[in-house]
Motif scaffolding. Sequence first.
Motif, mmCIF file in Angstrom:
data_model
loop_
_atom_site.group_PDB
_atom_site.id
_atom_site.type_symbol
_atom_site.label_atom_id
_atom_site.label_comp_id
_atom_site.label_asym_id
_atom_site.label_seq_id
_atom_site.Cartn_x
_atom_site.Cartn_y
_atom_site.Cartn_z
ATOM 1 N N SER A 130 13.608 -1.290 -16.370
ATOM 2 C CA SER A 130 13.563 -1.005 -14.944
ATOM 3 C C SER A 130 13.070 0.426 -14.827
ATOM 4 C CB SER A 130 14.958 -1.149 -14.331
ATOM 5 O OG SER A 130 14.942 -0.800 -12.963
ATOM 6 N N PHE A 131 12.339 0.709 -13.747
ATOM 7 C CA PHE A 131 11.806 2.050 -13.532
ATOM 8 C C PHE A 131 11.980 2.382 -12.062
ATOM 9 C CE2 PHE A 131 8.312 5.172 -13.084
ATOM 10 C CZ PHE A 131 8.652 6.030 -14.130
ATOM 11 N N CYS A 132 12.496 3.573 -11.785
ATOM 12 C CA CYS A 132 12.789 3.976 -10.414
ATOM 13 C C CYS A 132 12.164 5.337 -10.125
ATOM 14 C CB CYS A 132 14.301 4.056 -10.218
ATOM 15 S SG CYS A 132 14.804 4.625 -8.576
ATOM 16 N N VAL A 133 11.514 5.447 -8.973
ATOM 17 C CA VAL A 133 10.933 6.703 -8.507
ATOM 18 C C VAL A 133 11.521 7.003 -7.137
ATOM 19 C CG1 VAL A 133 8.786 7.850 -7.811
ATOM 20 C CG2 VAL A 133 8.783 6.269 -9.756
ATOM 21 N N VAL A 134 11.961 8.239 -6.926
ATOM 22 C CA VAL A 134 12.500 8.669 -5.631
ATOM 23 C C VAL A 134 11.717 9.898 -5.187
ATOM 24 C CG1 VAL A 134 14.523 9.506 -4.381
ATOM 25 C CG2 VAL A 134 14.801 7.806 -6.200
ATOM 26 N N VAL A 135 11.278 9.894 -3.937
ATOM 27 C CA VAL A 135 10.554 11.043 -3.378
ATOM 28 C C VAL A 135 11.124 11.403 -2.012
ATOM 29 C CG1 VAL A 135 8.413 10.457 -4.600
ATOM 30 C CG2 VAL A 135 8.745 9.685 -2.257
ATOM 31 N N ASP A 136 10.821 12.615 -1.581
ATOM 32 C CA ASP A 136 11.134 13.087 -0.229
ATOM 33 C C ASP A 136 12.606 12.930 0.135
ATOM 34 O OD1 ASP A 136 8.415 13.609 0.057
ATOM 35 O OD2 ASP A 136 8.018 11.617 0.869
ATOM 36 N N ALA A 137 13.501 13.241 -0.798
ATOM 37 C CA ALA A 137 14.933 13.128 -0.516
ATOM 38 C C ALA A 137 15.407 14.324 0.301
ATOM 39 C CB ALA A 137 15.721 13.030 -1.814
ATOM 40 N N VAL A 138 16.074 14.028 1.419
ATOM 41 C CA VAL A 138 16.637 15.058 2.290
ATOM 42 C C VAL A 138 18.052 14.613 2.670
ATOM 43 C CG1 VAL A 138 16.435 16.267 4.497
ATOM 44 C CG2 VAL A 138 14.372 15.625 3.238
ATOM 45 N N VAL A 139 19.036 15.437 2.317
ATOM 46 C CA VAL A 139 20.420 15.130 2.685
ATOM 47 C C VAL A 139 20.597 15.402 4.169
ATOM 48 C CG1 VAL A 139 22.851 15.731 2.304
ATOM 49 C CG2 VAL A 139 21.256 15.638 0.370
ATOM 50 N N LEU A 140 21.231 14.450 4.857
ATOM 51 C CA LEU A 140 21.526 14.563 6.291
ATOM 52 C C LEU A 140 23.045 14.612 6.447
ATOM 53 C CD1 LEU A 140 19.006 11.799 7.429
ATOM 54 C CD2 LEU A 140 18.626 14.280 7.403
ATOM 55 N N PRO A 141 23.651 15.787 6.212
ATOM 56 C CA PRO A 141 25.114 15.857 6.166
ATOM 57 C C PRO A 141 25.793 15.439 7.463
ATOM 58 C CG PRO A 141 24.149 18.067 6.172
ATOM 59 C CD PRO A 141 23.025 17.085 6.030
ATOM 60 N N GLU A 142 25.191 15.762 8.594
ATOM 61 C CA GLU A 142 25.800 15.408 9.882
ATOM 62 C C GLU A 142 25.774 13.912 10.142
ATOM 63 O OE1 GLU A 142 21.449 15.611 10.584
ATOM 64 O OE2 GLU A 142 22.852 16.785 9.394
ATOM 65 N N GLU B 43 0.830 -1.206 0.000
ATOM 66 C CA GLU B 43 0.000 0.000 0.000
ATOM 67 C C GLU B 43 0.870 1.263 0.000
ATOM 68 O OE1 GLU B 43 -2.036 -3.480 1.311
ATOM 69 O OE2 GLU B 43 -0.347 -2.513 2.308
ATOM 70 N N GLU B 44 1.931 1.267 0.797
ATOM 71 C CA GLU B 44 2.843 2.414 0.823
ATOM 72 C C GLU B 44 3.560 2.567 -0.521
ATOM 73 O OE1 GLU B 44 4.178 2.473 5.520
ATOM 74 O OE2 GLU B 44 5.056 0.966 4.189
ATOM 75 N N THR B 45 3.925 1.446 -1.117
ATOM 76 C CA THR B 45 4.586 1.466 -2.422
ATOM 77 C C THR B 45 3.655 2.034 -3.482
ATOM 78 O OG1 THR B 45 5.977 -0.414 -1.789
ATOM 79 C CG2 THR B 45 5.746 0.022 -4.153
ATOM 80 N N ASP B 46 2.390 1.601 -3.487
ATOM 81 C CA ASP B 46 1.399 2.142 -4.426
ATOM 82 C C ASP B 46 1.248 3.651 -4.243
ATOM 83 O OD1 ASP B 46 0.887 -0.319 -5.565
ATOM 84 O OD2 ASP B 46 -1.136 -0.507 -4.750
ATOM 85 N N ARG B 47 1.163 4.096 -2.997
ATOM 86 C CA ARG B 47 0.994 5.525 -2.712
ATOM 87 C C ARG B 47 2.199 6.320 -3.226
ATOM 88 N NH1 ARG B 47 -1.062 4.830 1.814
ATOM 89 N NH2 ARG B 47 0.804 4.742 3.092
ATOM 90 N N LEU B 48 3.399 5.782 -3.038
ATOM 91 C CA LEU B 48 4.593 6.455 -3.528
ATOM 92 C C LEU B 48 4.571 6.543 -5.054
ATOM 93 C CD1 LEU B 48 8.105 5.931 -2.091
ATOM 94 C CD2 LEU B 48 7.760 6.268 -4.523
ATOM 95 N N LEU B 49 4.176 5.465 -5.729
ATOM 96 C CA LEU B 49 4.086 5.492 -7.193
ATOM 97 C C LEU B 49 3.031 6.498 -7.663
ATOM 98 C CD1 LEU B 49 4.409 1.708 -8.109
ATOM 99 C CD2 LEU B 49 5.987 3.547 -8.738
ATOM 100 N N GLN B 50 1.969 6.645 -6.910
ATOM 101 C CA GLN B 50 0.916 7.589 -7.285
ATOM 102 C C GLN B 50 1.359 9.041 -7.101
ATOM 103 O OE1 GLN B 50 -2.256 6.177 -4.807
ATOM 104 N NE2 GLN B 50 -2.774 4.514 -6.194
ATOM 105 N N THR B 51 2.207 9.311 -6.127
ATOM 106 C CA THR B 51 2.551 10.696 -5.810
ATOM 107 C C THR B 51 3.887 11.151 -6.380
ATOM 108 O OG1 THR B 51 3.540 10.039 -3.694
ATOM 109 C CG2 THR B 51 1.199 10.658 -3.679
ATOM 110 N N GLY B 52 4.722 10.241 -6.861
ATOM 111 C CA GLY B 52 6.016 10.636 -7.418
ATOM 112 C C GLY B 52 5.838 11.576 -8.600
ATOM 113 N N VAL B 53 6.758 12.509 -8.759
ATOM 114 C CA VAL B 53 6.664 13.492 -9.837
ATOM 115 C C VAL B 53 7.284 12.966 -11.127
ATOM 116 C CG1 VAL B 53 7.353 15.814 -10.574
ATOM 117 C CG2 VAL B 53 6.620 15.397 -8.220
ATOM 118 N N PHE B 54 8.413 12.284 -11.029
ATOM 119 C CA PHE B 54 9.031 11.713 -12.215
ATOM 120 C C PHE B 54 9.728 10.420 -11.830
ATOM 121 C CE2 PHE B 54 12.549 13.976 -10.384
ATOM 122 C CZ PHE B 54 13.648 13.186 -10.668
ATOM 123 N N GLY B 55 10.053 9.638 -12.837
ATOM 124 C CA GLY B 55 10.785 8.409 -12.633
ATOM 125 C C GLY B 55 11.893 8.310 -13.656
ATOM 126 N N VAL B 56 12.782 7.346 -13.460
ATOM 127 C CA VAL B 56 13.857 7.104 -14.407
ATOM 128 C C VAL B 56 13.620 5.737 -15.042
ATOM 129 C CG1 VAL B 56 16.339 6.815 -14.729
ATOM 130 C CG2 VAL B 56 15.479 8.525 -13.104
#
Length: 160
Positions: free
Chosen positions: A72-84, A14-27
Amino acid sequence: MKDMRRKERQLTPEETDRLLQTGVFGVLSTVGSGGVPYGVPLHYVYHHKVIYFHCATDGLKLDLLDQNNRVSFCVVVDAVVLPERFSTRYSSVILSGRAFEVFDLEKRAGLVALLGKYSAGYLDQGTRYIEKAWERTKVYRIDIETCTGKGTITSKSSRD
């Protein structure tokens, strides 16, 4: 396919489906002659458990899909760099399957679904645009064979 190493980060279906529905672009990744990989970012819509994307009527991506429709198709959302923490928090989906060009009613349905996702406030104008660009547009459907969602932690935990 190998199991996910960090199982505690695996998303539910269900979480995977939601992510696929809300992603803006994929590779979209394909394989060319001699096994040379090729990846291209594109807009998509996840509709009725398949991926639709549109494109022009020619180009390298289409040449490669004609040679081998496994993708293959990849979608990434909500990426936040955590430098520390020398890390990045994100959620992603990686899927594999086969891409097929679609025609007629399914082509229209895919374009309308894309319109609903990216331009919901402009349905009338978008429908006219679809008609004008019909002959200059191809639509592909990815039939999903494998699909895995992964989400990193959102709060401090001993899982790092």
